[in-house]
Design a protein around this motif. Structure first.
Motif, PDB file in Angstrom:
ATOM      1  N   ASP A 239       0.791  -1.154  -0.109  1.00 39.24           N
ATOM      2  CA  ASP A 239       0.064  -0.139   0.078  1.00 39.24           C
ATOM      3  C   ASP A 239       0.840   1.295  -0.006  1.00 39.24           C
ATOM      4  OD1 ASP A 239       0.706   0.876   2.351  1.00 39.24           O
ATOM      5  OD2 ASP A 239      -0.864  -0.098   3.482  1.00 39.24           O
TER       6      ASP A 239
ATOM      7  N   PHE B 141       1.688   3.393   2.039  1.00 43.90           N
ATOM      8  CA  PHE B 141       2.474   3.485   3.284  1.00 43.90           C
ATOM      9  C   PHE B 141       3.418   2.404   3.641  1.00 43.90           C
ATOM     10  CE2 PHE B 141      -2.196   4.820   3.475  1.00 43.90           C
ATOM     11  CZ  PHE B 141      -2.053   6.206   3.253  1.00 43.90           C
ATOM     12  N   SER B 142       3.653   1.739   2.657  1.00 47.75           N
ATOM     13  CA  SER B 142       4.355   0.364   3.050  1.00 47.75           C
ATOM     14  C   SER B 142       5.982   0.375   2.620  1.00 47.75           C
ATOM     15  CB  SER B 142       3.630  -0.778   2.397  1.00 47.75           C
ATOM     16  OG  SER B 142       4.098  -0.880   0.945  1.00 47.75           O
TER      17      SER B 142
ATOM     18  N   PRO C 140      -5.805   2.981  -1.796  1.00 44.19           N
ATOM     19  CA  PRO C 140      -6.789   3.041  -0.617  1.00 44.19           C
ATOM     20  C   PRO C 140      -7.532   4.377  -0.784  1.00 44.19           C
ATOM     21  CG  PRO C 140      -4.652   3.528   0.252  1.00 44.19           C
ATOM     22  CD  PRO C 140      -4.477   3.001  -1.133  1.00 44.19           C
TER      23      PRO C 140
ATOM     24  N   SER D 272      -8.548   5.824   2.020  1.00 45.60           N
ATOM     25  CA  SER D 272      -8.241   6.499   3.417  1.00 45.60           C
ATOM     26  C   SER D 272      -6.913   5.896   4.023  1.00 45.60           C
ATOM     27  CB  SER D 272      -9.367   6.517   4.149  1.00 45.60           C
ATOM     28  OG  SER D 272      -9.673   5.323   4.620  1.00 45.60           O
ATOM     29  N   GLN D 273      -6.577   6.370   5.083  1.00 44.43           N
ATOM     30  CA  GLN D 273      -5.678   5.818   5.639  1.00 44.43           C
ATOM     31  C   GLN D 273      -5.974   4.906   6.950  1.00 44.43           C
ATOM     32  OE1 GLN D 273      -2.346   8.658   6.889  1.00 44.43           O
ATOM     33  NE2 GLN D 273      -2.650  10.090   5.197  1.00 44.43           N
ATOM     34  N   ARG D 274      -7.333   4.697   7.041  1.00 46.02           N
ATOM     35  CA  ARG D 274      -7.920   4.083   8.072  1.00 46.02           C
ATOM     36  C   ARG D 274      -7.772   2.623   8.218  1.00 46.02           C
ATOM     37  NH1 ARG D 274     -11.595   8.200   6.929  1.00 46.02           N
ATOM     38  NH2 ARG D 274     -12.960   6.574   5.944  1.00 46.02           N
TER      39      ARG D 274
ATOM     40  N   SER E 108      -5.765  -1.963   2.819  1.00 44.06           N
ATOM     41  CA  SER E 108      -6.004  -2.184   1.420  1.00 44.06           C
ATOM     42  C   SER E 108      -5.512  -3.424   0.852  1.00 44.06           C
ATOM     43  CB  SER E 108      -5.768  -0.957   0.412  1.00 44.06           C
ATOM     44  OG  SER E 108      -4.127  -0.492   0.577  1.00 44.06           O
TER      45      SER E 108
ATOM     46  N   ARG F  57      -2.217  -1.940   7.816  1.00 44.91           N
ATOM     47  CA  ARG F  57      -2.001  -0.640   6.900  1.00 44.91           C
ATOM     48  C   ARG F  57      -0.441  -0.601   7.055  1.00 44.91           C
ATOM     49  NH1 ARG F  57      -1.501   4.626   7.343  1.00 44.91           N
ATOM     50  NH2 ARG F  57      -1.812   4.428   9.787  1.00 44.91           N
ATOM     51  N   GLY F  58       0.347  -0.440   5.742  1.00 45.85           N
ATOM     52  CA  GLY F  58       1.869   0.066   5.907  1.00 45.85           C
ATOM     53  C   GLY F  58       2.442  -1.287   5.593  1.00 45.85           C
TER      54      GLY F  58
END
Length: 445
Positions: A171, A173-174, A199, A201-203, A206, A220-221
């Motif tokens: 994603d 943020f990864s 995604p 959003s960041q919530r 994904s 996430r990340g």
């Protein structure tokens, strides 16, 4: 950035957890390896209904006697992001796939069609050639530090095994770019192909992964991958970068800071660009206009064949160009001015597939395409081509189903790759269509 790999082995340190899946053998030699894909219609506010429609179509395509899938993919349109985990659970249960990967995209691809920014899903499932092994791995980033490759011996051994190729997803943020570098370092000749999810959003996460006998939750990340290998499995890659060259390639004769081009064949880049623009204004007004509005550059080492398309970030008062690539070296880098629009992207797509056809003819060993997994930039599609399905139609000519998603960035080599003759670097692309083509190389009886 510190990366944690989940492992199933009990007793490992808390920060070193690696989820390496069960080695999954494909169907017996008596079964014919085959994949199918399906795409739902647009289902406003009805994620479950979209999945049910896609799975019903897939079951119809595969037939009542279809064997249990070795591998399945579920691509979920961005509007359904919050339902990803529930959709993946249901798809995993209903397909009974041994491994299933779920990903959120700006659009989804399947059943021979593309749908952008729509409330729909696509799914693909099938069996791989006899003896194929599928081993998932997950990288999590708790943040901070460097990537200590020495901590990842088990995954290194996994990737280094002969004949391994990797599908890799992350994603935004990864640490997926760092993971790709690790895989390249561990197995320089292995193909690594995939993309970055989109995604909304960041919530929520994904990406999702399910495997028989193992519980996976991809946060996430995170980045996740599939290591694929087998005596009869071939993985090819095709990357169309959506740009074409104008003018002749030149050698960088002066550079600084890794991404500043000071001279091309002894002249400043701006002077070279001005000369080219004047010539094209008389012979090719369309390309001249694109040079002013959609300028890109292609860069490559002097001993390589393929250009890597990169952005022009700006120019200095001295006539230098700032390039979106940190690896420019005077005397070792070739550069060509490039342009991108729908026409140029079609030309590049056709050129790459002509090359892929030749590569398959002379180096492919007669391998039969089973599935093309496509990551197409969210900036392509109808917005670029002014019509839908252009990338999918090109891949469909291979005779295999296409599944995939519109991505936030695409991972893969440059050009067409059938058989690696040496190191095959993995790049993070933009505006490309990058496909992993899974092929059955089982010898004919």
């Amino acid at each position: 950035m510190t990366v944690v790999i989940k492992r199933r082995r009990a007793g490992m340190a808390k920060l070193l957890r690696c989820c390496l899946g069960i080695s999954l053998l494909a169907t017996p030699a008596t079964s014919l390896a085959a994949f199918h894909s399906a795409l739902s219609s647009v289902k406003p506010n009805d994620a479950s209904g979209a999945l049910d429609e896609a799975l019903t179509l897939l079951a119809f395509e595969r037939g009542a006697e279809a064997p249990v899938p070795d591998l399945a993919f579920l691509c979920v349109g961005m509007p359904f992001e919050s339902s990803l985990e529930a959709l993946v659970d249901e798809a995993f249960e209903r397909t009974r796939a041994r491994v299933l990967v779920g990903v959120v995209g700006a659009g989804v691809i399947g059943g021979g069609r593309e749908r952008e920014m729509a409330e729909c899903v696509s799914v693909a499932a099938g069996t791989l050639p006899a003896g194929t092994v599928v081993e998932p791995f997950v990288f999590e980033s708790p943040g901070g530090g460097e990537l200590p490759a020495e901590d990842y011996r088990q995954t290194e051994r996994l990737v280094k095994r002969e004949g391994t190729s990797c599908l890799l997803f992350g994603d935004p943020f990864s640490p997926v770019r760092d993971v790709a570098k690790l895989l390249d370092a561990w197995a320089p000749g292995a193909l690594v192909v995939g993309g970055i999810s989109c995604p909304a959003s960041q919530r929520t996460a994904s990406l999702a992964l399910r495997e028989v006998g193992t519980s996976h939750r991809v946060g996430r990340g995170s980045a996740l991958g599939l290591a694929l290998r087998g005596p009869n499995l071939a993985v090819h890659s095709v990357t169309a970068q959506g740009a074409v060259g104008v003018g002749e390639p030149m050698t960088v004769t002066s550079s600084s800071a890794g991404n500043v081009v000071g001279a091309l064949d002894g002249e400043t880049p701006v002077d070279r660009l001005r000369t080219l623009l004047e010539a094209l204004s008389k012979t090719d007004p369309r390309s001249a206009k694109l040079l002013q509005e959609a300028l890109l550059v292609g860069v490559r080492a002097t001993d390589e064949e393929d250009f890597l398309v990169r952005q022009v970030l700006g120019a200095t008062t001295a006539g230098e160009l700032l390039i979106g690539d940190p690896s420019i070296v005077a005397g070792e880098t070739r550069l060509q001015f490039m342009v991108r629009d729908g026409v140029a992207a079609r030309e590049d797509l056709e050129s790459v597939f002509r090359r892929y056809a030749l590569e398959r003819q002379f180096s492919g060993g007669g391998a039969r395409p089973l599935l093309s997994f496509l990551t197409s930039c969210a900036g392509r599609g109808e917005g670029l081509f002014e019509e839908a399905n252009v990338d999918t139609d090109a891949l469909s000519e291979l005779g295999a189903p296409v599944c995939g998603f519109f991505a936030n960035g695409e991972l893969g080599p440059v050009g067409a790759r059938v058989a690696s003759g040496g190191p095959t670097p993995t790049y993070l692309h933009g505006f490309t269509a990058t496909a992993a083509v899974l092929c059955d190389g089982t010898p004919a009886e």
